[in-house]
Design a protein around this motif. Structure first.
Motif, short mmCIF file in Angstrom:
data_model
loop_
_atom_site.label_atom_id
_atom_site.label_comp_id
_atom_site.label_asym_id
_atom_site.label_seq_id
_atom_site.Cartn_x
_atom_site.Cartn_y
_atom_site.Cartn_z
N THR A 107 2.14 -26.46 -6.29
CA THR A 107 1.31 -27.19 -7.24
C THR A 107 0.32 -26.27 -7.91
O THR A 107 0.12 -26.32 -9.13
N SER B 206 -7.36 -32.57 -16.78
CA SER B 206 -8.38 -33.52 -16.34
C SER B 206 -8.99 -34.16 -17.58
O SER B 206 -8.61 -33.87 -18.70
N ALA C 157 -1.94 -33.49 -14.41
CA ALA C 157 -2.42 -32.96 -13.14
C ALA C 157 -3.49 -33.85 -12.53
O ALA C 157 -3.51 -34.06 -11.32
N ASP C 158 -4.38 -34.37 -13.35
CA ASP C 158 -5.48 -35.19 -12.85
C ASP C 158 -6.11 -35.89 -14.05
O ASP C 158 -5.69 -35.71 -15.19
N GLY C 159 -7.13 -36.68 -13.79
CA GLY C 159 -7.83 -37.37 -14.85
C GLY C 159 -7.88 -38.86 -14.62
O GLY C 159 -7.30 -39.39 -13.67
N SER C 160 -8.61 -39.53 -15.49
CA SER C 160 -8.73 -40.99 -15.45
C SER C 160 -8.17 -41.54 -16.75
O SER C 160 -8.62 -41.15 -17.84
N GLY D 265 -1.61 -36.33 -9.90
CA GLY D 265 -2.77 -37.07 -9.39
C GLY D 265 -3.46 -37.81 -10.51
O GLY D 265 -2.94 -37.93 -11.62
N GLY D 266 -4.66 -38.29 -10.21
CA GLY D 266 -5.45 -38.99 -11.20
C GLY D 266 -5.45 -40.49 -10.98
O GLY D 266 -4.74 -41.02 -10.13
N GLU D 267 -6.30 -41.15 -11.78
CA GLU D 267 -6.39 -42.61 -11.78
C GLU D 267 -5.75 -43.09 -13.08
O GLU D 267 -6.28 -42.85 -14.16
N GLY E 124 -1.76 -39.50 -6.93
CA GLY E 124 -2.45 -40.34 -7.90
C GLY E 124 -2.51 -41.78 -7.48
O GLY E 124 -1.80 -42.23 -6.57
N GLY F 283 1.16 -40.53 -3.57
CA GLY F 283 0.41 -41.41 -4.45
C GLY F 283 0.50 -42.86 -4.03
O GLY F 283 1.23 -43.23 -3.11
#
Length: 394
Positions: free
Chosen positions: A44, A230, A258-261, A281-283, A303, A346
């Motif tokens: 990752t 992000s 990768a991530d973030g909302s 990942g992330g929301e 996530g 997740g």
């Protein structure tokens, strides 16, 4: 719609009940799982470093070495020779950092530099409306970094039409012919009365910042890819929320989160890629969509994901929507080459009127928590696949 489904599949492998061997095998299994987790984490990190450069993530700038552009209707000011001002059209022609502030009620920023030039545009309290084109148009550059200054609030708007100004089909509030990175510690609000929110005809990269996008068509669109490290995103779109499509190269046109909302409301797909969709990942909340998450392949390793869809929740290589794939043709039960869904982590909640998870190829679940509810139409099920299916965890 394919009719091969899994109701429940349990696979037990390597279970030796011989006295004296059970503990040893359990310990070996634990070690293998630990090694796998370590390798996965290392992979990752490597993937992220390949997807995002240090410059993509850099939001700082030196104000003393930057050109200051103060926007005003028929009164824009800048003392840099690299900035050309013609009424309410501001054109940046050379590599460097440019800090923008002020308002244009009907104007645009154009980047027209050499194809080796890297340009950073800092938005520091900017409001630009372009009645008939893009508010920011990258005609030529190597790469443009669009940075929101810390604590700033910025608004870019299209008035509802696009008038041709050159050979390019400009159709977004922010339109770039070249690689484009959005980042920063401020807020960017985008309103597209017609067309898309943000378009890059190469890679579209977002690494930080807060974005509120309302678009008649796609919210975020990249030809080669959409890569998000992000940030906070609220996207309301008439078509796809996040869209990547490349008809020239089947290895491109991918989405990488990768991530973030994310809060996405779409009339078409929440997230759509012609090739791969990868979520680390992330929301992610897709509150409304035709199909929630779509790609030739879908990999989800982490996530917290919530999907509401009027058709399939997760769909690999299929779809009847206007931006989706055109189906496999021929045998509706035949697997599509390269198509798969792999869930290894997740928490995923799917509420769909079509299939909850639909793969025109293989389906693998090796981890995570997946909850599916809502398939109500005849011919739809919780899980649907055309290739092989293995549920070994989760």
């Amino acid at each position: 719609m394919k009719k091969r489904r899994i109701i429940l599949l349990w696979l037990f492998a390597g279970m030796l009940l011989v006295p004296g061997c059970t503990l040893k095998n359990a310990e070996a299994s634990s070690e293998n799982q630990s090694d796998t987790a370590t390798n996965s984490e290392e992979q990752t990190v490597n993937d992220i470093s390949e997807m995002f450069t240090d410059r993509d993530k850099e939001i700082g700038y030196d104000e003393e070495d930057s050109a200051l552009i103060t926007l005003a209707d028929n009164g824009t000011l800048c003392d840099s020779d690299a900035v050309q001002i013609s009424e309410n059209t501001v054109t940046i022609t050379e590599e460097g950092t440019y800090i923008l502030s002020g308002t244009l009620s009907n104007g645009m920023i154009i980047v027209d530099a050499e194809d080796t030039d890297k340009i950073q545009i800092v938005l520091n309290g900017v409001e630009i409306t372009s009645a008939q084109s893009a508010a920011i148009y990258v005609r030529s550059a190597d790469k443009v970094f669009l940075t929101t200054a810390s604590g700033s609030d910025n608004i870019l708007t299209n008035g509802g039409t696009y008038t041709t100004i050159d050979d390019n089909n400009i159709d977004a509030v922010i339109f770039s012919k070249d690689d484009l990175t959005l980042n920063g510690a401020g807020t960017l609000r985008i309103k597209a009365g017609a067309g898309h929110g943000v378009v890059s005809k190469d890679d579209l990269v977002l690494t930080s910042g807060t974005y509120d996008i309302i678009a008649a068509s796609h919210g975020l669109s990249g030809k080669d890819s959409v890569r998000i490290l992000s940030g906070t995103f609220t996207i309301t779109s008439g078509k796809d929320g996040i869209h990547a499509s490349n008809t020239d190269d089947s290895s491109l046109g991918f989405v990488y989160l990768a991530d973030g909302s994310f809060k996405i409301t779409a009339q078409d797909d929440g997230i759509h890629a012609d090739s791969s969709t990868t979520i680390l990942g992330g929301e992610i909340e897709i509150a409304q969509s035709y199909e929630g998450i779509e790609g030739l392949s879908i990999d989800i390793t982490g996530g917290n994901i919530s999907v509401t869809a009027s058709d399939d929740g997760l769909n690999a290589a299929g779809g009847n929507d206007s931006s989706g794939f055109e189906g496999t043709g021929g045998d509706q039960f035949a697997a599509t080459e390269g198509a798969y869904i792999h869930i290894s982590g997740g928490v995923i909640h799917v509420n769909s009127e079509g299939d909850g998870i639909d793969s025109n190829g293989d389906l693998t679940v090796s981890g995570g928590d997946t909850f599916i509810s809502g398939p109500v139409n005849d011919g739809n099920g919780a899980l649907d696949y055309n290739g092989g299916a293995v549920i070994s965890g989760g």
